[in-house]
Design a protein around this motif. Sequence first.
Motif, PDB file in Angstrom:
ATOM      1  N   LEU A  94       0.870  -1.176   0.000  1.00  0.00           N
ATOM      2  CA  LEU A  94       0.000   0.000   0.000  1.00  0.00           C
ATOM      3  C   LEU A  94       0.903   1.221   0.000  1.00  0.00           C
ATOM      4  N   ARG A  98      -0.110   6.896  -3.757  1.00  0.00           N
ATOM      5  CA  ARG A  98      -1.144   6.342  -4.632  1.00  0.00           C
ATOM      6  C   ARG A  98      -2.539   6.495  -4.023  1.00  0.00           C
ATOM      7  N   GLU A  99      -2.602   6.491  -2.684  1.00  0.00           N
ATOM      8  CA  GLU A  99      -3.903   6.663  -2.009  1.00  0.00           C
ATOM      9  C   GLU A  99      -4.270   8.136  -1.882  1.00  0.00           C
ATOM     10  N   LEU A 104       0.039   6.910   5.565  1.00  0.00           N
ATOM     11  CA  LEU A 104      -1.004   5.896   5.819  1.00  0.00           C
ATOM     12  C   LEU A 104      -1.278   5.783   7.314  1.00  0.00           C
ATOM     13  N   GLN A 384      -7.627  -0.043  -1.963  1.00  0.00           N
ATOM     14  CA  GLN A 384      -8.025   1.241  -1.376  1.00  0.00           C
ATOM     15  C   GLN A 384      -8.848   1.004  -0.098  1.00  0.00           C
ATOM     16  N   ALA A 387      -6.545  -0.033   2.580  1.00  0.00           N
ATOM     17  CA  ALA A 387      -5.790   1.141   3.048  1.00  0.00           C
ATOM     18  C   ALA A 387      -6.642   1.986   3.978  1.00  0.00           C
ATOM     19  N   SER A 388      -7.903   2.215   3.617  1.00  0.00           N
ATOM     20  CA  SER A 388      -8.720   3.076   4.477  1.00  0.00           C
ATOM     21  C   SER A 388      -9.032   2.379   5.799  1.00  0.00           C
TER      22      SER A 388
END
Length: 402
Positions: A94, A98-99, A104, A384, A387-388
Amino acid sequence: MNGFDYDLVIIGGGLVGSSLALALRNAPLRIAIVDAQSEAQRRASPAGARALALAEGSVQILQRLGVWAAIEPDATPIRHIHVSDRGHFGKTRLDAEREGVKALGHVATARAIEEAVIGALHDAPADLLEQARLIGLKAGDDRICVTLRQGDDTLNLTTRLVVGADGGDSSVRKLLDIGSTARDYGQTAIVLEVATERDHRNTAYERFTASGPLAMLPIDRKRCSVVWTLSHHDAEDVRSLPEAQFLATLQETFGHWVGRLSIATPRQAFPLKLIRADRMTDRRVVLIGNAVHQLHPVAGQGFNLGLRDAAQLAEGLIGRTEFGEDIGSAGFLEAYAASRSRDLQNVVFFTDSLVRLFSNRFAPLALARNLGLVALDCWPAAKQRLASHAMGLARRIPRMPS
Ligand SMILES: Cc1cc2nc3c(=O)[nH]c(=O)nc-3n(C[C@H](O)[C@H](O)[C@H](O)COP(=O)(O)OP(=O)(O)OC[C@H]3O[C@@H](n4cnc5c(N)ncnc54)[C@H](O)[C@@H]3O)c2cc1C
């Protein structure tokens, strides 16, 4: 009323209980915080050295509490997360850029967070009762009596609401006969810091191995905090190895993602259990933090979840106070518990599934989870979502006064 009457008594001045008191510092509430330890005892505890992965949602709460500026200089942003399964092909990465976010999450020691939160509490009007243990609770119609033992003295307090923030072994939970479900994973986490040969480039590594997960969290440019989960038996063996052998075993298990490792701090051991209270409330009592949910540290969610408990409860209490309503009423406590149950269920399920899935040596399952990691790596939408989840941003952040 005498001097021992409060609006709110918080049992447990650990990370979660203290955060709640801080969130309420400007509310017109008389608050007492009770802790079995003194500040000096807490400072001296080696457990304070454990590194905590903070979701971005938690950073936002700490910002609103006004303590992030004190924590940030010693916190390390996580820019990449690397998940792999030792001895198998699957891996996923991750990436913050990119996010579309700067980080993060962040890594900070429990001590750095505690110092900032408890330091800020010194200016708050709350009374701190140290080296005082809860020994009794008796609820009446509009007050609850709290009995404490402080040295040879017995203290009696009355209050409208008791918050049990007294950790996984909660006395509040036990005194009220609130049942709990405990799952002993039969595992111990070995925690230590290592120096790394190469810069980790702000990467948090989660490596699943046949004996349990190994997390490597970045804490300085060339330093990481290791949380190595092993069966009790293996942990005992590994922990007692001479340093060179211990290091060789750790290096072999983790691999060479950041080059050669060297030991920077002594090893500590934490036995791991999932403890989940059967309910969050009782008459004029609410449980928060580890008192409700003690989790496996594999997904780094325990404090993040407890901080959201504290923030959500503070939001509700401030709302009640503004309208002069009873802060210990059953209706309010039930509404609070309902508002927290989905987040709690999701995090417990996510963490528990991760432990069970990745501790399983059954070959088809190992293949399936590796295919899962590969699929995740190729499927941006799923990545995604992961990641969230990891960033703790999948939920609404409670609105607290800044
Ligand atoms: C190895 C490890 C790694 C972890 N990593 C992460 C991570 O990366 N991210 C994350 O979010 N979480 C992580 N956690 C979890 C996190 O540390 C806990 O969820 C968090 O510290 C819980 O805080 P708490 O205030 O609820 O409880 P505690 O920290 O247990 O505090 C409870 C307080 O209550 C007091 N107390 C207890 N009994 C009484 C009594 N009878 N009377 C008065 N006072 C009492 C105690 O003295 C203590 O101060 C990790 C945990 C471990 C063990």
